[in-house]
Design an enzyme around this catalytic site. Structure first.
Site, short mmCIF file in Angstrom:
data_model
loop_
_atom_site.label_atom_id
_atom_site.label_comp_id
_atom_site.label_asym_id
_atom_site.label_seq_id
_atom_site.Cartn_x
_atom_site.Cartn_y
_atom_site.Cartn_z
N PHE A 138 16.69 -37.30 63.49
CA PHE A 138 17.71 -36.78 62.58
C PHE A 138 19.04 -36.71 63.31
CE2 PHE A 138 20.29 -33.62 60.46
CZ PHE A 138 20.20 -34.02 59.14
N ASP A 222 21.63 -37.22 71.65
CA ASP A 222 21.98 -36.26 70.62
C ASP A 222 21.40 -34.91 71.04
OD1 ASP A 222 22.10 -34.56 68.47
OD2 ASP A 222 21.63 -36.10 66.98
N LYS A 251 26.25 -27.24 66.93
CA LYS A 251 25.39 -26.07 66.75
C LYS A 251 25.72 -24.90 67.68
CE LYS A 251 21.41 -28.13 64.38
NZ LYS A 251 21.24 -27.35 63.17
C1 LIG Z 1 19.68 -33.44 66.38
C2 LIG Z 1 20.70 -33.26 65.29
N1 LIG Z 1 21.68 -34.17 65.14
C3 LIG Z 1 22.63 -34.05 64.20
C4 LIG Z 1 22.64 -32.99 63.33
C5 LIG Z 1 23.72 -32.87 62.29
O1 LIG Z 1 24.56 -31.81 62.65
P1 LIG Z 1 25.45 -31.05 61.56
O2 LIG Z 1 24.51 -30.46 60.56
O3 LIG Z 1 26.24 -30.04 62.36
O4 LIG Z 1 26.36 -32.06 60.95
C6 LIG Z 1 21.62 -32.02 63.43
C7 LIG Z 1 21.56 -30.91 62.49
O5 LIG Z 1 20.53 -30.36 62.22
C8 LIG Z 1 20.64 -32.16 64.44
O6 LIG Z 1 19.67 -31.26 64.60
#
Ligand SMILES: Cc1ncc(COP(=O)(O)O)c(C=O)c1O
Length: 395
Positions: A138, A222, A251
């Site tokens: 994700f 990520d 986050k």
């Molecule tokens: C690993 C990862 N990447 C990207 C995102 C996307 O981040 P955002 O919701 O701040 O746009 C998330 C959100 O849950 C995530 O857990």
């Protein structure tokens, strides 16, 4: 306490809010430390922490003070100007990531936007346009971030997405088969949070580093969910003995104030040129002052060490329950996944909520907890008592 009832507010939410999220589980009014209260005054132990966001818990005095101080100076100036808060944060991130003097930082407003910046950056790697990402990963919901996301159910209604992304299984064999001189970048979550807190196979990141170095491929991590101390080190890759070419954060970095960051290492820092990327709000004084306060508190109170120790304590206590519903405990530090033997995760979450405990079910056989990094013995004891009762009620 609010004068409006949960029932009223939930009905108004249903009428006014876009139908992108389900029915809210409660209507929350305020928080303090690891606790939140709903509009009727019911208290909850918050072991989800805004999905790994509220690193310092709720209403932490250091964060409140930093935000208040910054608000009374100014909240925002454009990126035509520098501010001390922004430069301080960039320098701190370069120090903590190990990117050091040759590193660079780009600030965004969310995880998705920071991923989008990393995706664009990959286009500047020797004119290559193919990017590798993992199945079941994700990375966010914009057309680029969704193109990287390895969950067909999220992607398919919105196709065609940004082309050129190849999804592979998270195995060393698949990695070895796909990485060659045509690939611009590979994007990897060190722990797949949204997939249910799934760790990488042993040696996977090390092999990814070797192959990407050999073939001139950018290794982009990520760490939106795993970064800023959550997994018991500042960044999860530090537990794998490698350095990436770029790391993406969001986050927990802002402790609840929206901020994202792309941090590059070495030569990768030279790829973006003036005018190639930008944002109005990214790196503004409010967000960067908040993130400075969050990182300073994590560092001075050794919340990275606390995350590591409390994570171990929690894992042992969860397994110690001996519940027939618990198959395994996964994750690192305070990003923990509990694998269930039956597909009853939604029931466990609902039972926990009734008992005043907030947890989350990324899928039907996984519970995720991501509590504030400040938790201690009392919160852990309360969690274990409520979680045991929620499991019993769901068997
Ligand atoms: C690993 C990862 N990447 C990207 C995102 C996307 O981040 P955002 O919701 O701040 O746009 C998330 C959100 O849950 C995530 O857990």
């Amino acid at each position: 306490m609010s004068t409006t009832s949960s029932t009223d507010l939930t009905a108004r939410y249903g009428d006014a809010m876009m139908r992108t999220f389900g029915t809210p589980q409660a209507v929350l009014d305020r928080g303090d430390g690891a606790y939140v209260w709903d509009v009727e005054g019911k208290k909850y132990l918050d072991f989800l922490g805004g999905i790994a966001v509220n690193a310092l818990g709720h209403a932490h005095p250091a964060l409140v003070e930093a935000i208040t101080r910054q608000a009374s100076a100014f909240l925002h100036v454009s990126n035509y100007f520098a501010t001390e808060a922004q430069v301080n944060l960039a320098e701190t991130l370069l120090r903590l990531t190990g990117a050091g003097d040759t590193g660079r930082v780009f600030f965004a407003n969310s995880g998705t936007e920071a991923i989008e910046a990393a995706f664009k950056l990959s286009r500047l790697n020797q004119g290559r346009t193919r990017v590798v990402a993992m199945n079941n990963s994700f990375h966010g919901r914009s057309m680029g971030a969704l193109a990287l996301t390895g969950k067909p159910a999220l992607r398919e209604p919105f196709e065609p997405l940004v082309p050129g992304v190849i999804h592979i299984d998270t195995t060393i064999e698949a990695l070895e088969a796909v990485i060659d001189d045509t690939i611009a970048a590979i994007v990897i979550e060190p722990i797949k949070g949204e997939a249910g807190v799934i760790e990488l196979p042993d040696g996977f990141l090390k092999r990814a580093r070797e192959l990407t170095t050999e073939h001139g491929v950018l290794l982009i991590l990520d760490e939106i969910q795993t970064g800023a101390g959550r997994t018991g080190s500042w960044f999860a890759y530090q537990q794998h003995g490698i350095e990436p070419d770029a790391v993406v954060l969001a986050k927990g970095l802002g402790g609840g104030v929206p901020i994202g960051a792309l941090i590059t290492f070495g030569d990768t820092s030279e790829l973006f040129h003036p005018g190639q990327h930008g944002t109005t709000f990214g790196g503004n004084p409010l967000a960067t002052a908040a993130a400075n306060a969050v990182l300073a508190e994590i560092e001075s109170a050794d919340l990275v060490g606390n995350a590591r120790r409390r994570g171990e304590q929690l894992k042992t206590a969860i397994l110690g329950l001996g519940s027939p519903l618990v198959a395994e405990v996964r994750g690192a530090g305070l990003l923990i996944g509990i694998g269930l033997t039956e597909p009853v995760a939604a029931r466990v979450v609902a039972a926990a909520l009734t008992l005043g405990l907030i947890i989350n079910a990324p899928n039907e056989t996984s519970i995720r907890i991501a509590p504030p990094l400040i938790i201690g013995d009392d919160e852990i004891a309360e969690f274990i008592t409520s979680f045991a009762r929620a499991l019993e009620a769901s068997a």
